[in-house]
Write a protein that holds these residues in place. Structure first.
Motif, short mmCIF file in Angstrom:
data_model
loop_
_atom_site.label_atom_id
_atom_site.label_comp_id
_atom_site.label_asym_id
_atom_site.label_seq_id
_atom_site.Cartn_x
_atom_site.Cartn_y
_atom_site.Cartn_z
N GLY A 118 -15.60 -0.77 15.16
CA GLY A 118 -14.37 -0.42 14.47
C GLY A 118 -14.57 0.77 13.55
N LYS A 119 -13.51 1.15 12.84
CA LYS A 119 -13.58 2.34 11.99
C LYS A 119 -14.63 2.19 10.88
N LYS A 120 -14.68 1.01 10.26
CA LYS A 120 -15.62 0.80 9.15
C LYS A 120 -17.06 0.90 9.64
N LEU A 121 -17.35 0.23 10.75
CA LEU A 121 -18.71 0.28 11.29
C LEU A 121 -19.04 1.68 11.80
N ALA A 122 -18.06 2.37 12.36
CA ALA A 122 -18.28 3.73 12.86
C ALA A 122 -18.77 4.64 11.73
N SER A 123 -18.13 4.54 10.58
CA SER A 123 -18.53 5.36 9.44
C SER A 123 -19.94 5.02 8.97
N ARG A 124 -20.26 3.72 8.99
CA ARG A 124 -21.60 3.30 8.56
C ARG A 124 -22.66 3.76 9.55
N LEU A 125 -22.35 3.71 10.84
CA LEU A 125 -23.31 4.19 11.84
C LEU A 125 -23.59 5.68 11.68
N LEU A 126 -22.55 6.44 11.40
CA LEU A 126 -22.74 7.88 11.19
C LEU A 126 -23.67 8.13 10.01
#
Length: 213
Positions: A118-126
């Protein structure tokens, strides 16, 4: 620790393959990227780099077509909340070079196209992967190809405008799998809209390319 296997490719399944090594069949979880690089079933002499994950109730093998993919699998699995299934999902969506480009561009929208992210995890992965690409010896060449100048783990801004930025972004897009013609067309007009740094120009180009992996 089993780090490599060579044998006859016996069977393809949804997200795994079976490799026969001297009469012993090993089932290995693989990404779609690795699966697409393998020959047809029955081919002998197939080599896969491997990683074994040991848990209280299981031992699971995973296979990779490159050292870069295996290193990214390790790094992804080390991130809190990311297990091997999600790591393979990321590696099935992007090649290592494409993932480097997404991280350089800080494109959370592209990262969120990974099934299960999701968007939240996507930002954390980046955020987590930014330092990985700049510090991991196996992955640093991908970061360089994707125009990721790093100093002390912090991404530095690229020089403004000019042919240098165009060349850097073109090299990054080529590393991500786009053609030279696609890169040229995607960059048209980037200076007019103020995308004059390497990072901004990559973001601009990816949007023009329709955010395809």
């Amino acid at each position: 620790m089993i780090v490599q296997l060579t044998g006859t490719l016996v069977e393809f399944m949804a997200s795994s393959v079976v490799l026969d090594v001297h009469g012993v069949g090993y089932e290995l979880g693989v990404s779609a990227v690795t699966a697409s690089s393998l020959p047809e079933a029955g081919t002998p002499g197939v080599t896969l780099l491997t990683r074994m994950l040991v848990r209280e109730d299981s031992m699971t093998l995973f296979g990779f077509s490159s050292r870069e993919e295996r290193s990214l699998f390790d790094r992804l699995c080390a991130i809190s909340g990311v297990g091997p299934k999600l790591a393979l999902s990321v590696l099935s969506t992007f090649t290592p070079s494409q993932l480097a480009g997404v991280v350089v561009a800080e494109d959370a929208g592209m990262m969120a196209t990974v099934p299960g992210v999701g968007k939240k995890l996507a930002s954390r992965l980046l955020l987590e992967l930014e330092s990985v690409f700049s510090k991991d010896p196996t992955l640093v060449s991908l970061a360089s190809a994707a125009s990721l100048p790093a100093h002390g783990g912090v991404v530095a801004a690229a020089p403004a405008a000019g042919s240098g930025v165009d060349a850097d972004v073109t090299a990054a897009l080529l590393a991500m799998g786009f053609t030279g013609e696609e890169a040229t067309l995607a960059l048209e007009g980037h200076e007019e809209v103020g995308a004059t740094s390497t990072k901004a120009a990559i973001q601009y180009a990816l949007k023009r390319l329709g955010r395809r992996a």
